[in-house]
Write an enzyme that holds these catalytic residues in place. Sequence first.
Site, short mmCIF file in Angstrom:
data_model
loop_
_atom_site.label_atom_id
_atom_site.label_comp_id
_atom_site.label_asym_id
_atom_site.label_seq_id
_atom_site.Cartn_x
_atom_site.Cartn_y
_atom_site.Cartn_z
N GLY A 1 38.88 52.26 48.69
CA GLY A 1 37.85 52.12 47.78
C GLY A 1 36.63 51.20 48.87
O GLY A 1 36.86 51.38 49.82
N MET B 1 36.01 48.25 49.07
CA MET B 1 36.05 47.16 49.58
C MET B 1 37.58 47.11 50.39
O MET B 1 37.64 46.19 51.51
CB MET B 1 36.20 45.91 48.62
CG MET B 1 36.65 44.53 49.06
SD MET B 1 36.46 43.33 47.64
CE MET B 1 37.40 42.08 48.28
N ALA B 2 38.47 47.86 50.08
CA ALA B 2 39.71 47.62 50.71
C ALA B 2 40.55 49.12 50.65
O ALA B 2 39.99 50.02 49.93
CB ALA B 2 40.73 46.77 49.73
N GLU B 3 41.76 49.14 51.49
CA GLU B 3 42.52 50.06 51.42
C GLU B 3 44.10 49.73 50.79
O GLU B 3 44.35 48.68 50.59
CB GLU B 3 42.53 50.67 52.89
CG GLU B 3 41.63 51.00 53.55
CD GLU B 3 41.73 51.13 54.97
OE1 GLU B 3 41.93 52.37 55.28
OE2 GLU B 3 41.99 50.20 55.80
N LYS C 1 47.56 45.82 49.61
CA LYS C 1 46.19 46.09 49.70
C LYS C 1 45.63 45.33 51.02
O LYS C 1 45.69 44.07 51.04
CB LYS C 1 45.56 45.63 48.53
CG LYS C 1 44.10 45.83 48.38
CD LYS C 1 43.51 45.64 46.68
CE LYS C 1 42.03 46.09 46.62
NZ LYS C 1 41.89 45.92 45.25
N ASP D 1 35.50 46.50 35.70
CA ASP D 1 35.62 47.83 36.39
C ASP D 1 36.74 48.66 35.54
O ASP D 1 37.88 49.24 36.21
CB ASP D 1 36.00 48.08 37.83
CG ASP D 1 35.62 49.34 38.75
OD1 ASP D 1 34.80 50.00 38.03
OD2 ASP D 1 36.00 49.39 39.76
#
Length: 318
Positions: free
Chosen positions: A20, A22-24, A43, A144
Amino acid sequence: MRELPRQLGPYRLVRRLGAGGMAEVFLALAFGASGFEKRVVIKVLREEHVGDAVYERMFIEEGRLGARLSHRNLVGVHDLGCAEGVYYVRLDYVDGADLASLLARGLPGTSLALHIADELALALGAVHALTDDEGRPLGVVHRDVTPANVLISRLGEVKLADFGIAKATLLREVTRSGVRKGTYAYMSPEQMRGGTLSPASDFFSLGTTLHELLTGRRPFDGETTLETMDRVREAQLGSLEDVEADLRPLLRACLTRKPEERVGSAEAFRTLLAPLRRARPDAGPSELARWIQRAQPVTPEPRRPAETVLEDGDSGPE
């Protein structure tokens, strides 16, 4: 794509599941005594954010916040660590698919749609009720609630994920100028405007998700991103002609523009939902499991030795 170490702290990375803003996230293995092995999700911050104090603080707060949450409809957070200069969070692995992927293959039907919404309301109830160590409400808003953040397991469990952008009123919110956290098509009008958020904002997002579960489309979609954003701000819902008549009051109660006139709690949402579910055939985990099996047929994974590491898979949608 960066090359992460195959071993990150005590976890062996297997393959990349997606990414996404911000992160994987990676599928990983945790090991224990006597051949114990468990699949988990790790994450990590995206490479461009590693070393950025603002993003690292947000990531750490996500881990701390997630650790306070324990509910069957929430993806559990079990560890926060740092290895090789990379912060990571360990999450539950949910063997199944996200709701967005499933909806791309077909609708679940009204009874299952209402069941999924009921489970998500329970998840939000747990999020909104979170308190600190002294029992003071933290005022957490998920921010979200979208099909991409709803995981459905092959056993028919419904789990809300991704607290990376959740906001607690006791924490300082960090938002770059002009950027709205969340996914715009599911945002509430007040979130789109950058206003103060309450649990009612999450129930607007849940109402949008329920509308998509029932009809296959989102209620405020326009021809362009800007048109969609304008429609969300105004929240002009229309006639809901493609929704069964007895379901329309529930959607209107979630999707009204003013938060003070909207459903604002899990209890209120479920009170409106209960008679709608009773009026239809029963639907629960067993029926949901059968739907996911039809939408995503099970392909048995080949058994691999514990020391074997799989190659990175393709990333999911941004």
